[in-house]
Write a protein that holds these residues in place. Structure first.
Motif, PDB file in Angstrom:
ATOM      1  N   SER A 222       0.662  -1.340  -0.254  1.00  0.00           N
ATOM      2  CA  SER A 222      -0.416  -0.540   0.021  1.00  0.00           C
ATOM      3  C   SER A 222       0.838   1.255  -0.475  1.00  0.00           C
ATOM      4  CB  SER A 222      -0.978   0.244   1.114  1.00  0.00           C
ATOM      5  OG  SER A 222      -1.698  -1.272   1.485  1.00  0.00           O
ATOM      6  N   CYS A 223       1.936   1.297   0.795  1.00  0.00           N
ATOM      7  CA  CYS A 223       2.689   2.729   0.729  1.00  0.00           C
ATOM      8  C   CYS A 223       3.564   2.188  -0.320  1.00  0.00           C
ATOM      9  CB  CYS A 223       3.827   1.882   2.154  1.00  0.00           C
ATOM     10  SG  CYS A 223       5.387   3.367   1.838  1.00  0.00           S
ATOM     11  N   ALA A 224       4.069   1.675  -1.318  1.00  0.00           N
ATOM     12  CA  ALA A 224       4.446   1.666  -2.390  1.00  0.00           C
ATOM     13  C   ALA A 224       3.803   2.107  -3.527  1.00  0.00           C
ATOM     14  CB  ALA A 224       4.993   0.201  -3.340  1.00  0.00           C
ATOM     15  N   ALA A 225       2.064   2.151  -3.410  1.00  0.00           N
ATOM     16  CA  ALA A 225       0.762   1.940  -4.287  1.00  0.00           C
ATOM     17  C   ALA A 225       0.869   3.617  -3.851  1.00  0.00           C
ATOM     18  CB  ALA A 225      -0.228   1.220  -3.737  1.00  0.00           C
ATOM     19  N   ILE A 226       1.089   4.317  -2.884  1.00  0.00           N
ATOM     20  CA  ILE A 226       1.055   5.737  -2.786  1.00  0.00           C
ATOM     21  C   ILE A 226       2.111   6.390  -3.537  1.00  0.00           C
ATOM     22  CG2 ILE A 226       0.671   8.151  -0.861  1.00  0.00           C
ATOM     23  CD1 ILE A 226      -0.614   5.318   0.584  1.00  0.00           C
ATOM     24  N   ILE A 227       3.401   6.029  -2.693  1.00  0.00           N
ATOM     25  CA  ILE A 227       4.385   6.920  -3.312  1.00  0.00           C
ATOM     26  C   ILE A 227       5.447   6.226  -5.147  1.00  0.00           C
ATOM     27  CG2 ILE A 227       5.116   7.374  -1.064  1.00  0.00           C
ATOM     28  CD1 ILE A 227       7.695   5.123  -0.893  1.00  0.00           C
ATOM     29  N   TYR A 228       4.718   5.169  -5.033  1.00  0.00           N
ATOM     30  CA  TYR A 228       5.660   5.107  -6.549  1.00  0.00           C
ATOM     31  C   TYR A 228       4.342   4.787  -7.376  1.00  0.00           C
ATOM     32  CZ  TYR A 228       9.080   3.691  -3.178  1.00  0.00           C
ATOM     33  OH  TYR A 228      10.920   4.277  -2.320  1.00  0.00           O
ATOM     34  N   ARG A 229       3.479   4.833  -7.009  1.00  0.00           N
ATOM     35  CA  ARG A 229       2.136   4.508  -7.374  1.00  0.00           C
ATOM     36  C   ARG A 229       1.960   2.963  -8.611  1.00  0.00           C
ATOM     37  NH1 ARG A 229      -1.179   8.966  -7.298  1.00  0.00           N
ATOM     38  NH2 ARG A 229      -0.305  10.461  -6.807  1.00  0.00           N
ATOM     39  N   SER A 232       3.828  -3.627  -6.980  1.00  0.00           N
ATOM     40  CA  SER A 232       3.958  -4.139  -6.870  1.00  0.00           C
ATOM     41  C   SER A 232       6.060  -4.031  -6.219  1.00  0.00           C
ATOM     42  CB  SER A 232       4.704  -4.394  -8.332  1.00  0.00           C
ATOM     43  OG  SER A 232       5.228  -3.371  -9.225  1.00  0.00           O
ATOM     44  N   LYS A 233       6.176  -2.482  -5.825  1.00  0.00           N
ATOM     45  CA  LYS A 233       7.587  -2.396  -5.161  1.00  0.00           C
ATOM     46  C   LYS A 233       7.531  -2.145  -3.821  1.00  0.00           C
ATOM     47  CE  LYS A 233       9.028   0.488  -9.480  1.00  0.00           C
ATOM     48  NZ  LYS A 233       8.950   2.216  -9.162  1.00  0.00           N
ATOM     49  N   GLY A 234       6.273  -3.656  -3.689  1.00  0.00           N
ATOM     50  CA  GLY A 234       6.607  -3.558  -1.940  1.00  0.00           C
ATOM     51  C   GLY A 234       7.790  -3.554  -1.140  1.00  0.00           C
ATOM     52  N   ASP A 235       8.679  -3.974  -1.831  1.00  0.00           N
ATOM     53  CA  ASP A 235      10.064  -4.366  -2.130  1.00  0.00           C
ATOM     54  C   ASP A 235      10.671  -3.490  -1.049  1.00  0.00           C
ATOM     55  OD1 ASP A 235      10.480  -4.341  -3.992  1.00  0.00           O
ATOM     56  OD2 ASP A 235      12.092  -5.785  -4.766  1.00  0.00           O
ATOM     57  N   VAL A 236      10.900  -2.222  -2.176  1.00  0.00           N
ATOM     58  CA  VAL A 236      11.325  -0.928  -1.810  1.00  0.00           C
ATOM     59  C   VAL A 236      10.784  -0.030  -0.560  1.00  0.00           C
ATOM     60  CG1 VAL A 236      12.523   1.091  -3.159  1.00  0.00           C
ATOM     61  CG2 VAL A 236      11.463  -0.586  -4.140  1.00  0.00           C
ATOM     62  N   ALA A 237       9.590  -0.524  -0.832  1.00  0.00           N
ATOM     63  CA  ALA A 237       9.070   0.285   0.142  1.00  0.00           C
ATOM     64  C   ALA A 237       8.949   0.159   1.764  1.00  0.00           C
ATOM     65  CB  ALA A 237       7.440   0.648   0.130  1.00  0.00           C
TER      66      ALA A 237
END
Lengths: 312, 286
Positions: A222-229, A232-237
């Motif tokens: 969800s964090c990745a969806a907000i900041i990177y839109r 799938s970038k959950g690993d970075v978040a």
């Protein structure tokens, strides 16, 4: 260090950490040393530690609350219902004896197979679950019995019925009323500590995390969806959010880390339960001598100190 | 053949897009409730409520305090508290620069103003959340300021009023934000024990960790008309259940009808409602 040496050292560290859990607060400094050495060792393998931990915390074979309960309290009796609306299977409440100690055990329960998952609503409680848990805690408080909560949830259920029955109010009330409980309260994050849905059972005199558990204000996806839109970038978040046991320990938000068997709790349920039981019992013994008022004060002070700010 | 004749030989003086339009921006606003156009100055006289349909516009924290308190002679507390960026969080920009930008634009260090003032002659502690500051989100600073306000209320025995407008816990401070829910709620237990009244006023929008902690823990929980109040945001719920949500879902009136608000009170009647409540609890103002 070779890989074999590396994993040998990790195993040694874990053994010492498990033993340290048995001794009391004096051992905490050593515990943190060990933890940071272990992190370094594991870091050498070049993993995104945070994301590895998320994957382990959600591992399909990771032991759930009931797996631990069966092992630490074989005489466990479950109690049902919030005396108001219904019984929420996503939270299991009941009592049993853990090595001779009478303990109220409250566990967030995910399901294993599809049928179980649906029954447990994937470990996402509704208001009646939180209210049942509070009722169980108040029952234990009345008779001075220690309480342990096992946290493992992606979050409180976000649905129409949950909103209609006051999800926010149920969580809020638990946060306030857990502060008022008169018996020792020990919180252990065993898997996913999903935001308010986990914290609603998380106000304790001691808060521990299993080595591979995570605890976060928002899921990495969800964090990745907000900041990177891009969910799938959950690993970075996951790395940015600082959600691992050692992150929370460094931030001063948890009191200790309970080691897991090599490779993670899913590799050896019995040992994982042993480690958990050891930590739980040492906490109960530390807290047992305290009066109800001392327990309340210690719990409130502990949370009072959390936060980080400049005062100009 | 050339296409030269297409080209204009005369040079047209460049007029910026801005100047092409008569500047009415800021004078008129469109009501989100009834779609009518309202003369902005009229709104000031109606506490920022639509004169036609009574739609309650969002107002900032300072305006909120002006509406609630007798005058502007309030004492502000802890205005200097500032986040340390405990995670070193970076998204599209760093949290540090996001904070700096907000602080400059809004003239405040974080998303809450904490004051002691008078409400119809009675001394009260008021915390007003600022939605414009990163969505009114709760991080360490809000956690500490509200906790201090609670402690002040316990010490002075002055009622506490918190006016919420917030999306919940602040993601950029991670688990540190999450723990603020616990910190504030545990302090509210102490306030409850001390038998000092706490009035929670929920305005549009109040969701997430804010609703799931102090906003739902008032001795009275009061909503402004039409405010979005809930735990999960409507979009999250729609994604989970894959259905459109019914009209009015999670609005104040809905939340009241489901048993979680004591009352829905118009902005123009809020002061009196709170005063009457406090008089019931404590007797008339000294």
């Amino acid at each position: 260090m070779s890989e074999a040496q590396n994993s040998q050292r990790i195993a040694d560290l874990q053994k010492e950490m498990a033993e340290l859990q048995m001794s009391s607060s004096g051992a905490r400094a050593r515990m943190q040393e060990l933890e940071s050495e272990m992190l370094k060792l594991k870091g050498e393998a070049g993993e995104n530690i945070s994301w590895e931990r998320v994957k382990l915390a959600r591992h399909p074979k990771r032991p759930h609350s009931l797996d631990y309960i069966q092992r630490i309290a074989p005489d466990f009796i479950e109690i049902h219902g919030d005396r108001n609306y219904g019984d929420d299977a996503a939270i299991v409440c009941g009592f049993g004896t853990v090595a001779g100690e009478h303990v109220m055990i409250i566990g967030l329960q995910k399901g294993r197979d599809t049928k179980q998952k649906l029954l447990r609503n994937f470990g996402m409680p509704k208001p009646e679950g939180y209210r049942k848990a509070l009722r169980a805690m108040e029952l234990a408080s009345k008779f001075g019995r220690p309480i342990v909560t096992l946290l493992d949830t992606p979050g409180a259920y976000p649905g129409i019925d949950a909103e209609e029955r006051g999800q926010a109010q149920a969580i809020a009330l638990n946060l306030r009323e857990m502060a008022r409980i008169e018996s020792p309260l020990i919180v252990i994050v065993i898997g996913e500590g999903g935001s308010g849905g986990a914290l609603a059972l998380g106000i304790g005199n001691r808060v521990y995390m299993l080595e591979n558990a995570v605890y976060s204000v928002i899921s990495p996806e969800s964090c990745a969806a907000i900041i990177y839109r891009d969910s799938s970038k959950g690993d970075v978040a996951a790395a940015a959010l600082k959600i691992t046991a050692s992150d929370l320990s460094k931030l001063g938000l948890v009191d200790g880390i309970i080691p897991e068997p090599p490779g993670g709790a899913q590799e050896d349920y019995d040992r994982a339960a042993e480690f958990l039981q050891t930590a739980l019992l040492s906490a109960i013994r530390e807290l047992k001598g305290m009066t109800p008022e001392q327990l309340i004060t210690q719990r409130c002070d502990k949370f009072r100190k959390m936060g980080s700010f400049f005062t100009e | 053949m050339s296409m030269d004749w297409f080209k204009s030989s005369k040079k047209v003086a460049k007029v910026s897009d801005e100047e092409r339009h008569v500047r009415t921006e800021g004078l008129w606003v469109k009501c989100e409730g009834c779609r009518q156009v309202i003369w902005r100055k009229d709104l000031a006289d109606t506490l920022n409520c639509c004169p036609k349909c009574d739609f309650h516009f969002k107002v900032d924290a300072r305006t909120r305090l002006k509406y609630l308190l007798d005058d502007e002679n309030w004492i502000e507390h802890d205005a200097g508290l500032e986040s340390t960026d405990p995670l070193g969080f970076v998204d599209s920009k760093s949290y540090k620069s996001r904070l700096a930008g907000m602080q400059k634009a809004l003239g405040m260090k974080d998303a809450v103003i904490s004051v002691t003032g008078k409400l119809l002659g009675r001394t009260v502690n008021v915390c007003a959340l600022e939605l414009k500051f990163i969505g009114g989100s709760m991080g360490s600073v809000m956690g500490e300021k509200i906790t201090r306000a609670i402690e002040r209320s316990i010490k002075d025995r002055a009622p506490l009023i918190i006016v919420s407008a917030s999306g919940g816990a602040r993601m950029q401070e991670g688990a540190v934000s999450l723990m603020q829910l616990g910190k504030i709620s545990a302090s509210l237990m102490l306030l409850d024990r001390a038998k000092v009244p706490f009035i929670s006023v929920l305005t549009d929008p109040t969701t997430g960790g804010t609703t799931a902690s102090f906003a739902m823990l008032g001795d009275l929980n009061i909503g402004e008309p039409g405010a979005l109040i809930g735990f999960a945001g409507p979009r999250v719920i729609e994604q989970t259940i894959r259905q459109k949500l019914p009209e009015g879902f999670q609005r104040s009136e809905f939340v009241r009808d489901h048993g979680f608000l004591d009352a829905v009170v118009k902005r123009s009647e809020m002061r009196e409602f709170i005063d009457k409540s406090l008089t019931f609890f404590l007797g008339p103002a000294a």
